[in-house]
Motif scaffolding. Structure first.
Motif, PDB file in Angstrom:
ATOM      1  N   ALA A 108      52.094   0.166 -68.929  1.00 26.54           N
ATOM      2  CA  ALA A 108      51.828  -0.875 -69.921  1.00 26.54           C
ATOM      3  C   ALA A 108      51.639  -2.241 -69.265  1.00 26.54           C
ATOM      4  O   ALA A 108      50.796  -3.042 -69.702  1.00 26.54           O
ATOM      5  CB  ALA A 108      52.981  -0.930 -70.924  1.00 26.54           C
ATOM      6  N   ALA A 109      52.392  -2.492 -68.199  1.00 29.00           N
ATOM      7  CA  ALA A 109      52.368  -3.819 -67.577  1.00 29.00           C
ATOM      8  C   ALA A 109      51.259  -3.988 -66.535  1.00 29.00           C
ATOM      9  O   ALA A 109      50.745  -5.092 -66.352  1.00 29.00           O
ATOM     10  CB  ALA A 109      53.720  -4.099 -66.927  1.00 29.00           C
ATOM     11  N   GLU A 110      50.866  -2.898 -65.857  1.00 32.09           N
ATOM     12  CA  GLU A 110      50.018  -3.055 -64.670  1.00 32.09           C
ATOM     13  C   GLU A 110      48.695  -2.303 -64.711  1.00 32.09           C
ATOM     14  O   GLU A 110      47.958  -2.299 -63.728  1.00 32.09           O
ATOM     15  CB  GLU A 110      50.808  -2.624 -63.425  1.00 32.09           C
ATOM     16  CG  GLU A 110      52.093  -3.402 -63.218  1.00 32.09           C
ATOM     17  CD  GLU A 110      52.766  -3.068 -61.891  1.00 32.09           C
ATOM     18  OE1 GLU A 110      52.064  -2.669 -60.950  1.00 32.09           O
ATOM     19  OE2 GLU A 110      54.001  -3.198 -61.807  1.00 32.09           O
ATOM     20  N   HIS A 111      48.341  -1.676 -65.836  1.00 33.22           N
ATOM     21  CA  HIS A 111      47.146  -0.831 -65.865  1.00 33.22           C
ATOM     22  C   HIS A 111      45.848  -1.611 -65.636  1.00 33.22           C
ATOM     23  O   HIS A 111      44.824  -1.015 -65.283  1.00 33.22           O
ATOM     24  CB  HIS A 111      47.056  -0.091 -67.206  1.00 33.22           C
ATOM     25  CG  HIS A 111      46.816  -0.984 -68.377  1.00 33.22           C
ATOM     26  ND1 HIS A 111      47.851  -1.590 -69.083  1.00 33.22           N
ATOM     27  CD2 HIS A 111      45.661  -1.395 -68.973  1.00 33.22           C
ATOM     28  CE1 HIS A 111      47.329  -2.315 -70.049  1.00 33.22           C
ATOM     29  NE2 HIS A 111      46.015  -2.219 -70.011  1.00 33.22           N
ATOM     30  N   LYS A 112      45.862  -2.914 -65.823  1.00 31.37           N
ATOM     31  CA  LYS A 112      44.643  -3.706 -65.681  1.00 31.37           C
ATOM     32  C   LYS A 112      44.344  -4.082 -64.225  1.00 31.37           C
ATOM     33  O   LYS A 112      43.340  -4.752 -63.957  1.00 31.37           O
ATOM     34  CB  LYS A 112      44.746  -4.986 -66.512  1.00 31.37           C
ATOM     35  CG  LYS A 112      44.753  -4.740 -68.019  1.00 31.37           C
ATOM     36  CD  LYS A 112      44.792  -6.046 -68.782  1.00 31.37           C
ATOM     37  CE  LYS A 112      44.767  -5.816 -70.291  1.00 31.37           C
ATOM     38  NZ  LYS A 112      44.822  -7.088 -71.051  1.00 31.37           N
ATOM     39  N   LYS A 113      45.155  -3.642 -63.300  1.00 34.64           N
ATOM     40  CA  LYS A 113      44.976  -4.050 -61.906  1.00 34.64           C
ATOM     41  C   LYS A 113      43.792  -3.370 -61.220  1.00 34.64           C
ATOM     42  O   LYS A 113      43.342  -3.833 -60.175  1.00 34.64           O
ATOM     43  CB  LYS A 113      46.261  -3.787 -61.117  1.00 34.64           C
ATOM     44  CG  LYS A 113      47.400  -4.735 -61.470  1.00 34.64           C
ATOM     45  CD  LYS A 113      48.586  -4.554 -60.549  1.00 34.64           C
ATOM     46  CE  LYS A 113      49.664  -5.606 -60.815  1.00 34.64           C
ATOM     47  NZ  LYS A 113      50.824  -5.458 -59.907  1.00 34.64           N
ATOM     48  N   THR A 114      43.315  -2.262 -61.759  1.00 32.04           N
ATOM     49  CA  THR A 114      42.186  -1.570 -61.150  1.00 32.04           C
ATOM     50  C   THR A 114      40.871  -2.092 -61.729  1.00 32.04           C
ATOM     51  O   THR A 114      40.830  -2.557 -62.868  1.00 32.04           O
ATOM     52  CB  THR A 114      42.269  -0.051 -61.398  1.00 32.04           C
ATOM     53  OG1 THR A 114      42.298   0.188 -62.805  1.00 32.04           O
ATOM     54  CG2 THR A 114      43.529   0.524 -60.770  1.00 32.04           C
ATOM     55  N   PRO A 115      39.780  -2.005 -60.955  1.00 31.23           N
ATOM     56  CA  PRO A 115      38.478  -2.445 -61.478  1.00 31.23           C
ATOM     57  C   PRO A 115      38.033  -1.635 -62.691  1.00 31.23           C
ATOM     58  O   PRO A 115      37.372  -2.167 -63.587  1.00 31.23           O
ATOM     59  CB  PRO A 115      37.534  -2.219 -60.283  1.00 31.23           C
ATOM     60  CG  PRO A 115      38.425  -2.247 -59.086  1.00 31.23           C
ATOM     61  CD  PRO A 115      39.719  -1.640 -59.527  1.00 31.23           C
ATOM     62  N   SER A 116      38.378  -0.354 -62.720  1.00 25.14           N
ATOM     63  CA  SER A 116      38.013   0.496 -63.850  1.00 25.14           C
ATOM     64  C   SER A 116      38.943   0.239 -65.032  1.00 25.14           C
ATOM     65  O   SER A 116      40.147   0.067 -64.851  1.00 25.14           O
ATOM     66  CB  SER A 116      38.112   1.974 -63.449  1.00 25.14           C
ATOM     67  OG  SER A 116      38.113   2.813 -64.582  1.00 25.14           O
ATOM     68  N   PRO A 117      38.411   0.243 -66.259  1.00 22.89           N
ATOM     69  CA  PRO A 117      39.263   0.009 -67.426  1.00 22.89           C
ATOM     70  C   PRO A 117      40.173   1.181 -67.765  1.00 22.89           C
ATOM     71  O   PRO A 117      41.098   1.034 -68.553  1.00 22.89           O
ATOM     72  CB  PRO A 117      38.245  -0.232 -68.549  1.00 22.89           C
ATOM     73  CG  PRO A 117      37.025   0.520 -68.125  1.00 22.89           C
ATOM     74  CD  PRO A 117      36.980   0.372 -66.635  1.00 22.89           C
ATOM     75  N   ASN A 118      39.921   2.348 -67.174  1.00 22.00           N
ATOM     76  CA  ASN A 118      40.696   3.543 -67.512  1.00 22.00           C
ATOM     77  C   ASN A 118      41.571   4.077 -66.385  1.00 22.00           C
ATOM     78  O   ASN A 118      42.650   4.610 -66.637  1.00 22.00           O
ATOM     79  CB  ASN A 118      39.750   4.666 -67.969  1.00 22.00           C
ATOM     80  CG  ASN A 118      39.031   4.331 -69.263  1.00 22.00           C
ATOM     81  OD1 ASN A 118      39.537   3.597 -70.104  1.00 22.00           O
ATOM     82  ND2 ASN A 118      37.833   4.859 -69.429  1.00 22.00           N
ATOM     83  N   SER A 119      41.127   3.955 -65.144  1.00 24.25           N
ATOM     84  CA  SER A 119      41.833   4.620 -64.038  1.00 24.25           C
ATOM     85  C   SER A 119      43.230   4.054 -63.790  1.00 24.25           C
ATOM     86  O   SER A 119      44.105   4.750 -63.259  1.00 24.25           O
ATOM     87  CB  SER A 119      41.004   4.540 -62.756  1.00 24.25           C
ATOM     88  OG  SER A 119      40.821   3.193 -62.354  1.00 24.25           O
ATOM     89  N   GLY A 120      43.458   2.797 -64.169  1.00 24.78           N
ATOM     90  CA  GLY A 120      44.767   2.188 -63.918  1.00 24.78           C
ATOM     91  C   GLY A 120      45.906   2.830 -64.691  1.00 24.78           C
ATOM     92  O   GLY A 120      47.064   2.786 -64.242  1.00 24.78           O
ATOM     93  N   TRP A 121      45.622   3.436 -65.833  1.00 25.80           N
ATOM     94  CA  TRP A 121      46.684   4.022 -66.657  1.00 25.80           C
ATOM     95  C   TRP A 121      47.428   5.164 -65.947  1.00 25.80           C
ATOM     96  O   TRP A 121      48.658   5.083 -65.791  1.00 25.80           O
ATOM     97  CB  TRP A 121      46.116   4.484 -67.993  1.00 25.80           C
ATOM     98  CG  TRP A 121      45.722   3.367 -68.904  1.00 25.80           C
ATOM     99  CD1 TRP A 121      44.487   2.810 -69.048  1.00 25.80           C
ATOM    100  CD2 TRP A 121      46.590   2.631 -69.780  1.00 25.80           C
ATOM    101  NE1 TRP A 121      44.513   1.787 -69.959  1.00 25.80           N
ATOM    102  CE2 TRP A 121      45.795   1.651 -70.432  1.00 25.80           C
ATOM    103  CE3 TRP A 121      47.949   2.705 -70.076  1.00 25.80           C
ATOM    104  CZ2 TRP A 121      46.315   0.767 -71.365  1.00 25.80           C
ATOM    105  CZ3 TRP A 121      48.474   1.823 -71.023  1.00 25.80           C
ATOM    106  CH2 TRP A 121      47.669   0.864 -71.652  1.00 25.80           C
ATOM    107  N   PRO A 122      46.763   6.231 -65.521  1.00 26.47           N
ATOM    108  CA  PRO A 122      47.511   7.293 -64.850  1.00 26.47           C
ATOM    109  C   PRO A 122      48.062   6.878 -63.490  1.00 26.47           C
ATOM    110  O   PRO A 122      49.126   7.346 -63.076  1.00 26.47           O
ATOM    111  CB  PRO A 122      46.485   8.427 -64.705  1.00 26.47           C
ATOM    112  CG  PRO A 122      45.162   7.740 -64.744  1.00 26.47           C
ATOM    113  CD  PRO A 122      45.330   6.580 -65.678  1.00 26.47           C
ATOM    114  N   MET A 123      47.363   5.982 -62.793  1.00 24.71           N
ATOM    115  CA  MET A 123      47.829   5.557 -61.476  1.00 24.71           C
ATOM    116  C   MET A 123      49.135   4.775 -61.571  1.00 24.71           C
ATOM    117  O   MET A 123      50.101   5.051 -60.850  1.00 24.71           O
ATOM    118  CB  MET A 123      46.751   4.714 -60.792  1.00 24.71           C
ATOM    119  CG  MET A 123      45.489   5.481 -60.443  1.00 24.71           C
ATOM    120  SD  MET A 123      44.149   4.410 -59.869  1.00 24.71           S
ATOM    121  CE  MET A 123      44.777   3.894 -58.268  1.00 24.71           C
ATOM    122  N   THR A 124      49.171   3.794 -62.462  1.00 29.64           N
ATOM    123  CA  THR A 124      50.387   2.988 -62.596  1.00 29.64           C
ATOM    124  C   THR A 124      51.532   3.813 -63.188  1.00 29.64           C
ATOM    125  O   THR A 124      52.695   3.606 -62.837  1.00 29.64           O
ATOM    126  CB  THR A 124      50.123   1.754 -63.479  1.00 29.64           C
ATOM    127  OG1 THR A 124      49.508   2.167 -64.712  1.00 29.64           O
ATOM    128  CG2 THR A 124      49.203   0.771 -62.782  1.00 29.64           C
TER     129      THR A 124
END
Length: 342
Positions: A251-267
């Protein structure tokens, strides 16, 4: 029952057999077709290039979905009417049993769960032997960044990032759309995702041609990337991770990736397993130390469990009540078309 057997059999095929050789894999053929289209498409103006990108996607989807549905339709209709006692299926025809097996195999071609393990275990072995150069060389095959001279911790981080990022693209999205639309849905996502990987660049050559597949890939992955967080959190219970931290970190860090979707599973994975992932000069996500060699296996086991849970809780019910009926309707339409023509 057929729906449950198809999905579970596909999972078993992935675990035991894995992917078919690259030379005969449909995704390789798809890539070759896209290369040929790319060389022949003339970029005249923005509107024309965007339209050609859309038409290229429609063509590729039609070819692979139509071939798959035709194979299944022919098998189900003509493979044999002789009835046998098939245990949990009860009395059924040989044709239906063959249809279930082929359907599971075709479904398997659109997703990958255990490939993360197969790609990362050799890297782990190199790191355990202290051979960072070989490990970095192997890592280069699964990431887009330059890995030459990379230390062991950043190699482990690269593996963890790839494993967790691809959980959404290689598992959740294709199996979700399979659940909704059957084999057509799985190819709908897989074609778009591959085109995004090949054409989704913001440069002069692909900015317009890859516009549609890039945007459509974001749309198709919007829901599944966010749902993936819940299943990573649930799976973390089985590997000694933290479900609460998986959700809060995502919830806090998903926007750190250039892609709008990939940050969710990574974080979510970083939070669940209690380490940070770092792509130098691009992002740092999670807290704690960079992952160790052992954390690579923790990450792919986490994703394997999350994948099984997603298939069981999401894909099977969707396919049972929606997808299998849509798929059979499409198969019947193809048989009807052939009957009208021939």
């Amino acid at each position: 029952m057929c729906a449950l057997l198809i999905v579970m059999l596909a999972f078993v095929i992935d675990a035991v057999i894995g992917d078919v050789p690259n030379a005969i894999h449909p995704l390789r053929w798809m890539g070759n077709l896209l290369d040929k289209l790319d060389k022949r498409i003339k970029r005249k103006n923005r509107r024309s290039s965007i339209l050609k990108g859309f038409l290229s996607y429609a063509l590729v989807l039609f070819i692979f979905a139509f071939i798959s549905l035709t194979i299944l339709a022919v098998v189900r209709t003509y493979a044999g009417d002789a009835e046998i006692n098939a245990g949990i299926l009860g009395t059924t025809s040989i044709g239906e049993i063959i249809w279930i097996i082929i359907c599971a195999f075709l479904f398997k071609l659109t997703f990958a769960v255990f490939s993360f393990r197969r790609h990362c275990r050799p890297i782990q072995k190199d790191l355990e032997k202290g051979d960072n150069e070989s490990a970095a060389s192997r890592t280069q095959m699964i990431v887009s960044r330059n890995t030459k001279g990379m230390d062991a911790e950043h190699i482990a981080s690269s593996c963890a990032e790839t494993i967790s990022e691809n959980y959404a693209d290689s598992v959740c999205s294709p199996t979700f759309f399979y659940g909704v639309f059957g084999i057509f849905g799985a190819w709908m996502f897989r074609c778009c995702n591959l085109m995004d990987a090949m054409w989704g660049y913001l440069n002069d050559k692909y900015r317009d041609l890859g516009y549609f597949p890039a945007k459509f890939d974001d749309v198709l992955g919007y829901l599944t990337s966010r749902i993936s967080v819940l299943f990573i959190a649930l799976a973390s219970v089985f590997v000694g991770g933290s479900p609460r931290k998986a959700i809060s970190t995502a919830a806090a860090e998903h926007k750190k990736t250039p892609s709008p979707n990939s940050g969710w599973p990574m974080t979510a994975a970083a939070g669940a397993l209690g380490f940070r992932m770092e792509k130098e000069g691009v992002y740092v996500m999670g807290t704690g130390e960079l992952p160790s060699v052992k954390d690579i296996s923790r990450c792919y086991v986490l994703v394997e469990i999350a994948a099984f849970l997603f298939l069981l809780i999401v894909t099977v019910p969707l396919y049972m009540f929606i997808g299998i009926h849509i798929q059979i309707y499409m198969e019947n339409a193809i048989i009807g078309l052939f009957g009208a023509i021939f």
